[in-house]
Write a protein that holds these residues in place. Structure first.
Motif, short mmCIF file in Angstrom:
data_model
loop_
_atom_site.label_atom_id
_atom_site.label_comp_id
_atom_site.label_asym_id
_atom_site.label_seq_id
_atom_site.Cartn_x
_atom_site.Cartn_y
_atom_site.Cartn_z
N TYR A 113 -7.73 -48.61 57.29
CA TYR A 113 -7.45 -47.50 56.28
C TYR A 113 -8.62 -46.92 55.84
CZ TYR A 113 -2.29 -47.93 58.55
OH TYR A 113 -1.98 -48.06 58.92
N ASN A 114 -8.90 -45.91 54.67
CA ASN A 114 -10.27 -45.98 54.49
C ASN A 114 -9.62 -46.49 52.98
OD1 ASN A 114 -8.85 -43.69 53.15
ND2 ASN A 114 -9.46 -42.25 54.49
N ASP A 115 -10.92 -45.96 51.58
CA ASP A 115 -10.65 -46.14 50.54
C ASP A 115 -10.00 -45.09 49.83
OD1 ASP A 115 -12.84 -48.58 50.98
OD2 ASP A 115 -14.87 -47.24 50.14
N ILE A 116 -9.46 -44.57 50.14
CA ILE A 116 -9.33 -42.85 49.65
C ILE A 116 -7.75 -43.94 49.28
CG2 ILE A 116 -7.55 -40.55 49.08
CD1 ILE A 116 -10.50 -40.08 50.61
N VAL A 117 -6.63 -43.57 50.56
CA VAL A 117 -5.29 -44.95 50.62
C VAL A 117 -4.92 -45.73 50.04
CG1 VAL A 117 -3.88 -45.53 52.55
CG2 VAL A 117 -5.58 -43.24 53.26
N LYS A 118 -6.44 -46.43 50.10
CA LYS A 118 -6.37 -48.09 49.39
C LYS A 118 -6.15 -47.38 48.06
CE LYS A 118 -8.76 -50.71 52.75
NZ LYS A 118 -9.48 -52.00 53.12
N ARG A 160 -5.09 -39.98 37.38
CA ARG A 160 -5.52 -40.18 38.31
C ARG A 160 -4.55 -40.29 39.69
NH1 ARG A 160 -10.11 -41.38 40.31
NH2 ARG A 160 -10.16 -43.93 41.08
N GLY A 161 -3.86 -39.99 40.41
CA GLY A 161 -3.16 -39.16 41.49
C GLY A 161 -3.80 -38.11 41.84
N ASP A 162 -3.98 -37.02 40.52
CA ASP A 162 -4.36 -35.70 40.92
C ASP A 162 -5.20 -36.02 41.24
OD1 ASP A 162 -1.56 -35.17 40.93
OD2 ASP A 162 -1.90 -34.33 38.58
N GLU A 163 -6.26 -36.67 40.94
CA GLU A 163 -7.72 -36.78 41.16
C GLU A 163 -8.11 -37.49 42.70
OE1 GLU A 163 -9.78 -39.33 37.81
OE2 GLU A 163 -9.01 -37.36 36.61
N ILE A 164 -7.03 -38.25 43.00
CA ILE A 164 -7.49 -39.06 44.59
C ILE A 164 -6.96 -38.15 44.98
CG2 ILE A 164 -6.89 -40.72 45.67
CD1 ILE A 164 -6.39 -42.64 42.84
N LEU A 165 -6.02 -36.68 45.05
CA LEU A 165 -5.92 -36.29 46.41
C LEU A 165 -6.43 -35.29 46.42
CD1 LEU A 165 -3.49 -35.56 47.80
CD2 LEU A 165 -2.92 -34.59 46.20
N PHE A 166 -7.17 -34.76 45.92
CA PHE A 166 -8.24 -33.45 45.72
C PHE A 166 -9.29 -34.42 46.06
CE2 PHE A 166 -12.28 -31.86 43.78
CZ PHE A 166 -12.21 -30.67 44.06
N THR A 167 -10.05 -35.58 45.60
CA THR A 167 -11.36 -35.97 46.69
C THR A 167 -10.51 -36.23 48.03
OG1 THR A 167 -11.56 -37.47 44.69
CG2 THR A 167 -12.67 -38.23 46.91
N THR A 169 -8.26 -34.24 49.81
CA THR A 169 -8.06 -33.06 50.35
C THR A 169 -9.44 -32.66 50.58
OG1 THR A 169 -6.48 -33.05 49.53
CG2 THR A 169 -7.29 -30.75 49.95
N GLU A 170 -10.38 -32.95 50.33
CA GLU A 170 -11.54 -32.25 50.42
C GLU A 170 -12.66 -33.05 51.72
OE1 GLU A 170 -14.87 -31.09 46.71
OE2 GLU A 170 -14.43 -33.04 46.76
N GLU A 171 -12.59 -34.55 51.38
CA GLU A 171 -12.96 -34.91 52.38
C GLU A 171 -12.34 -35.20 53.39
OE1 GLU A 171 -13.40 -39.04 54.64
OE2 GLU A 171 -11.31 -38.32 54.05
#
Length: 214
Positions: A113-118, A160-167, A169-171
């Motif tokens: 699992y990538n850093d985003i999921v973590k 903060r969760g919204d920011e992570i989701l945006f990143t 989704t973009e990725e």
């Protein structure tokens, strides 16, 4: 019959409803910890961790059903009936979403699992911890300012969760991944974000209850 009717007229001890709320919040925290453990584990450990998922789901159902059963058996309640129903059902809904994400991590057969999921896992645990705190404050009739401060912290975590989701989704839509992987990861990302949103909803409900009773 007369005794049963009288029992329904009398309000149940306040802590009964709040105990069910606390049980539901505790299971959310345990489920969040489970998600975190899975995304930081290898394949063998994941199978061991997932054994807990059924236990947590059963506890979440028991907390919700216990609260709603008591609600249906009571004419008088310590807080509004609608608030009891909303908190009970949303606590269960959040746990259900988190556990579904845990199971999907296995079903989708993603090796690592990538850093985003973590990062999502870390944020989810923080939200669950604060949610458990604000539910405990409600039970203890804590000062409104303390409950509001906790609500603000949960809102910050949700942002903060919204920011992570945006990143995230973009990725995943960057073109570097095949369509199946994109669908899998998008489902996991969105599931955790939904759980964070529900924690925020429960927090808002708690503040509204505290306002009505302050």
């Amino acid at each position: 019959m007369a005794i049963g009717f009288l029992a329904k007229l009398l309000p149940p001890p306040e802590n009964k409803f709040y105990n069910f709320f606390e049980d539901g919040a505790e299971v959310i925290e345990l489920s969040s910890q489970l998600f975190y453990q899975i995304v930081h584990s290898d394949l063998k450990q994941r199978e061991e961790y997932l054994i807990h998922a059924k236990t947590y789901k059963r506890r979440a159902v028991e907390a919700m059903e216990g609260s709603l059963t008591l609600l249906n058996a009571s004419f008088i309640t310590p807080i509004d009936r609608e608030d009891i129903q909303l908190i009970s059902t949303n606590l269960y809904k959040s746990t259900k979403i988190i556990l579904k994400a845990c199971v999907n991590l296995r079903i989708y057969k993603i090796d690592s699992y990538n850093d985003i999921v973590k990062k999502q896992a870390e944020v989810l645990i923080k939200s669950a911890e604060e949610l458990r705190s604000i539910i405990s404050m409600l039970k203890k009739n804590a000062p409104l300012k303390d409950i509001t401060a906790c609500n603000y912290r949960i809102k910050d975590i949700e942002n903060r969760g919204d920011e992570i989701l945006f990143t995230a989704t973009e990725e995943i839509f960057s073109g570097r991944y095949d369509a199946l992987y994109v669908l899998k990861m998008r489902d996991i990302y969105k599931g955790i974000e939904n759980a964070l949103d529900i924690c925020s909803v429960i927090s808002d409900l708690t503040v509204n209850i505290a306002l009505k009773h302050s």
